[in-house]
Write a protein that holds these residues in place. Structure first.
Motif, PDB file in Angstrom:
ATOM      1  N   GLN A 102     -22.031  -9.838  10.566  1.00  0.00           N
ATOM      2  CA  GLN A 102     -22.365 -11.239  10.803  1.00  0.00           C
ATOM      3  C   GLN A 102     -23.048 -11.796   9.565  1.00  0.00           C
ATOM      4  OE1 GLN A 102     -25.117 -11.786  13.983  1.00  0.00           O
ATOM      5  NE2 GLN A 102     -25.186 -14.014  13.778  1.00  0.00           N
ATOM      6  N   SER A 105     -24.549 -15.161   7.163  1.00  0.00           N
ATOM      7  CA  SER A 105     -25.027 -16.542   7.050  1.00  0.00           C
ATOM      8  C   SER A 105     -25.493 -16.774   5.621  1.00  0.00           C
ATOM      9  CB  SER A 105     -26.173 -16.823   8.032  1.00  0.00           C
ATOM     10  OG  SER A 105     -27.310 -16.052   7.699  1.00  0.00           O
ATOM     11  N   ARG A 106     -25.313 -18.006   5.176  1.00  0.00           N
ATOM     12  CA  ARG A 106     -25.643 -18.370   3.790  1.00  0.00           C
ATOM     13  C   ARG A 106     -26.615 -19.536   3.796  1.00  0.00           C
ATOM     14  NH1 ARG A 106     -23.745 -22.265   0.155  1.00  0.00           N
ATOM     15  NH2 ARG A 106     -23.781 -21.632  -2.049  1.00  0.00           N
ATOM     16  N   VAL A 107     -27.641 -19.449   2.955  1.00  0.00           N
ATOM     17  CA  VAL A 107     -28.634 -20.510   2.825  1.00  0.00           C
ATOM     18  C   VAL A 107     -28.711 -20.895   1.360  1.00  0.00           C
ATOM     19  CG1 VAL A 107     -31.036 -21.181   3.146  1.00  0.00           C
ATOM     20  CG2 VAL A 107     -29.962 -19.641   4.781  1.00  0.00           C
ATOM     21  N   PRO A 121     -31.103 -19.246  10.197  1.00  0.00           N
ATOM     22  CA  PRO A 121     -30.045 -18.417   9.585  1.00  0.00           C
ATOM     23  C   PRO A 121     -30.484 -17.005   9.258  1.00  0.00           C
ATOM     24  CG  PRO A 121     -30.855 -20.062   8.040  1.00  0.00           C
ATOM     25  CD  PRO A 121     -31.460 -20.398   9.370  1.00  0.00           C
ATOM     26  N   ALA A 166     -29.245 -12.952  11.166  1.00  0.00           N
ATOM     27  CA  ALA A 166     -27.882 -12.511  10.865  1.00  0.00           C
ATOM     28  C   ALA A 166     -27.987 -11.121  10.263  1.00  0.00           C
ATOM     29  CB  ALA A 166     -27.181 -13.477   9.911  1.00  0.00           C
ATOM     30  N   LEU A 213     -27.710 -11.833   5.073  1.00  0.00           N
ATOM     31  CA  LEU A 213     -28.217 -13.154   4.686  1.00  0.00           C
ATOM     32  C   LEU A 213     -28.028 -13.336   3.189  1.00  0.00           C
ATOM     33  CD1 LEU A 213     -29.782 -15.797   5.204  1.00  0.00           C
ATOM     34  CD2 LEU A 213     -31.887 -14.513   4.789  1.00  0.00           C
TER      35      LEU A 213
END
Length: 622
Positions: free
Chosen positions: A62, A64-66, A96, A99, A102
């Motif tokens: 899983q 997620s990108r920030v 986020p 996950a 990350l």
């Protein structure tokens, strides 16, 4: 489970995305399989984010990108509790960080306050929000990218944050063969879209268990008398990190010693982070591969020389007084040779050798070149000496738009001054001008603020290479003026809120269509000209529209427009301020009276440029 085929297929897939960087890709995989976090540092455009995307996709977790920015808040990462009327209570909305992988893109563009939100998550695999601790999904990896510290808008990662990363790598520019392959191949974004997961979560857990089970024999952990011992090599990396001023704190003397060592400097030198072969492919560790892994860890644990230079520059800048007018004298002008000047000095040294052979031409060239260099140094220093710099205080600006700085160069000398350049220090964007004799010239610079609010202007630099380019005369200036940066207006804000009934009016406000406040309505035949909103009419004419609007006198007497932070429908943060800013501009454009309510501040309804400025200043300072 056969680990070697899995890891080999993983490396092959990553090498199809990142061309010509086999060692860096292998280090990344070794770091993640060892259970550590990865920091990729390099200039923009070399594939840091592409490599991070490829790693996350190939591991099949899983993701997620920030995108870290200056206005990112800690709650934007960890999550926030929002009151829901249906449940009659606060409901936590995870951020986020919840996950398995990350991607913290450009992590050093966020403020230290936001960077600290990852400390607990990276070390303990959990986050604490509003006094409640919540576990993160397992496994949990952070892949962070950062830009060099000498670029604008960056914040140095604190040592406690750096110690959370197991390894820091740099990609560098591709070689010629890799460039040809990149030009002949497909776009990297298209390659990323077609990537498929190579490993599952179970495969990853099994590989990590094999990594932890790698045995370091007693001979490898032997003392310095053993030629191929791994233990002294790893300990040497830790000692070197401790001895450096900017050492990794995880290498403290109280850290445990043994095969599974804590801290970035020792941990990656252990076979669990073997960088010379696919991790888990063998049950024993070899010194050569341990050295490869330890090299990347030592590069991360030891402080970067640029960080020390940055601290020294910061200390020196704090000693300069802040002023909006600066007279350049011998006390604040510095002069150093340029690369061309160093080449001229080397030539003079060679010509001096000709004196031993009594060559007349050698004598002539030596004295001519030496005299030219001295005359050029004196002329370059004199170009800046006696020049007065004056900064015009900048006007407020919205976040995301450049702030323009006007600098006046005044000269009382009866000869013109040539080739004077100025820049926002560190930007590399020099702007040149000539100053006439006994006159002045105005030069315009620009910089983009990274946050809202009242903030000091960045240092400015002035230099000249006149006349020969062999010496650089320069000075640094710290302006005393400050600039007020308003929040960024929301691009597509919702309509203005409905007006609130005045006390004792007994009426109720209803929102009109077309996104207008209910004190303004569509123009009707017979409306007096004084009720037409002419500012809105001029804007409609300029954009090619033909709609006219009039003030609803009856509604205007019964209601007031209040721009309330609670009515934005957004939680506290930059998004709420951005919407309020857009509403202020929209109401000002309509020419209606409006008030502003903020937590702890209230501005009575009004209109006009002064009222608009008061509202925007309140939003910028909130």
């Amino acid at each position: 489970m056969q680990a070697q085929p899995l890891v080999a297929s993983l490396l092959n897939q990553l090498n199809t995305v990142i061309v010509g960087k086999r060692q860096q890709v292998q280090d990344c995989v070794a770091c993640l399989l060892a259970g550590g976090h990865l920091l990729i540092e390099d200039v923009p455009g070399v594939g840091k984010t592409t490599l991070s995307h490829a790693l996350a996709t190939s591991f099949g977790l899983q993701f997620s990108r920030v995108q870290f920015t200056a206005d990112l808040m800690p709650s934007d990462l960890t999550g926030v509790s929002v009151y829901e009327r249906a449940r009659e209570g606060f409901v936590f909305h995870p951020g986020p960080v919840f996950a398995q992988v990350l991607l913290a893109d450009e992590i050093n563009r966020a403020s230290p306050k936001t960077q600290s939100a990852l400390l607990e998550a990276m070390e303990e695999k959990q986050v604490t929000v509003e006094g409640e601790t919540r576990a993160l999904p397992q496994p949990f990896f952070v892949i962070a990218t950062q830009n060099p510290l000498d670029q604008l808008g960056t914040f140095a990662l604190p040592e406690s944050q750096l110690d959370r990363f197991l390894m820091r790598i740099s990609l560098g520019y591709p070689d010629r063969a890799a460039e040809r392959e990149l030009l002949a191949g497909r776009d990297r974004r298209a390659v990323l879209e077609n990537l498929l997961p190579v490993l599952s979560a179970d495969d990853l857990a099994a590989l990590q268990a094999q990594v932890q089970a790698v045995h370091a024999a007693a001979g490898l952990r032997a003392g310095p008398d053993r030629r191929h011992a791994l233990g002294p090599l790893v300990r040497a990396g830790a000692v070197a990190a401790r001895g450096h001023r900017h050492r990794a704190r995880g290498q403290g003397p109280g850290a445990p010693r043994g095969p599974r060592l804590r801290g970035a400097g020792r941990r990656a030198g252990h076979p669990a982070a073997d960088g010379g072969a696919p991790p888990g492919a063998r049950g024993r560790s070899r010194p050569r591969r341990g050295r490869a892994g330890a090299g990347a860890a030592r590069r991360h644990a030891a402080a970067v020389t640029g960080a020390l230079r940055s601290r020294l520059r910061g200390w020196w800048l704090t000693r300069l007084p802040r002023t909006d007018s600066l007279l350049l004298t011998q006390r604040n002008i510095y002069i150093v040779p340029t690369p061309a000047g160093l080449a001229l000095a080397a030539t003079l040294l060679l010509l001096l050798a000709s004196i031993n052979y009594q060559l007349n031409l050698g004598y002539l060239l030596t004295f001519v070149l030496a005299g030219s260099a001295l005359a050029g140094m004196h002329a370059g220093h004199g170009t800046l000496r006696g020049l007065t710099l004056h900064l015009v205080p900048p006007q407020p600006q919205f976040l995301g738009a450049p702030v323009e700085l006007a600098i006046e160069f005044a000269s009382t000398r009866r000869r013109p001054r040539h080739a004077i350049a100025a820049e926002v220090r560190g930007s590399g964007r020099w702007v040149f001008t000539d100053v006439p004799a006994a006159a002045s010239a105005v030069l315009h610079l620009a910089f983009e603020p990274q946050r809202r609010g009242l903030q000091p202007l960045p240092p400015l630099a002035v230099q000249t290479l006149y006349p020969l380019g062999t010496f650089r005369a320069w000075s640094v200036w710290r302006p005393a003026s400050q600039v007020l940066v308003y929040p960024t207006p929301e691009a597509a804000p919702p309509p203005l809120p409905a007006g609130e009934p005045l006390a004792g009016s007994g009426g109720s406000a209803a929102a009109r269509g077309m996104g207008e406040f209910d004190g303004v309505r569509a123009y009707q035949r017979g409306d007096p000209l004084k009720l037409v909103v002419w500012k809105k009419a001029a804007q409609a004419l300029a954009t090619g529209g033909g709609q006219l609007v009039s003030r609803d006198a009856q509604q205007a007497r019964l209601t007031q427009l209040w721009l309330d932070a609670q009515r934005t429908g957004l939680p506290a943060g930059e998004a709420r301020l951005s919407r309020l800013t857009a509403w202020v501009l929209q109401a000002d454009g309509l020419g209606v009276d409006y008030g502003l309510r903020l937590p702890g501040a209230k501005i009575a309804p009004g209109s006009g440029p002064a009222h608009r400025r008061r509202c925007l200043e309140a939003l910028a300072r909130s």
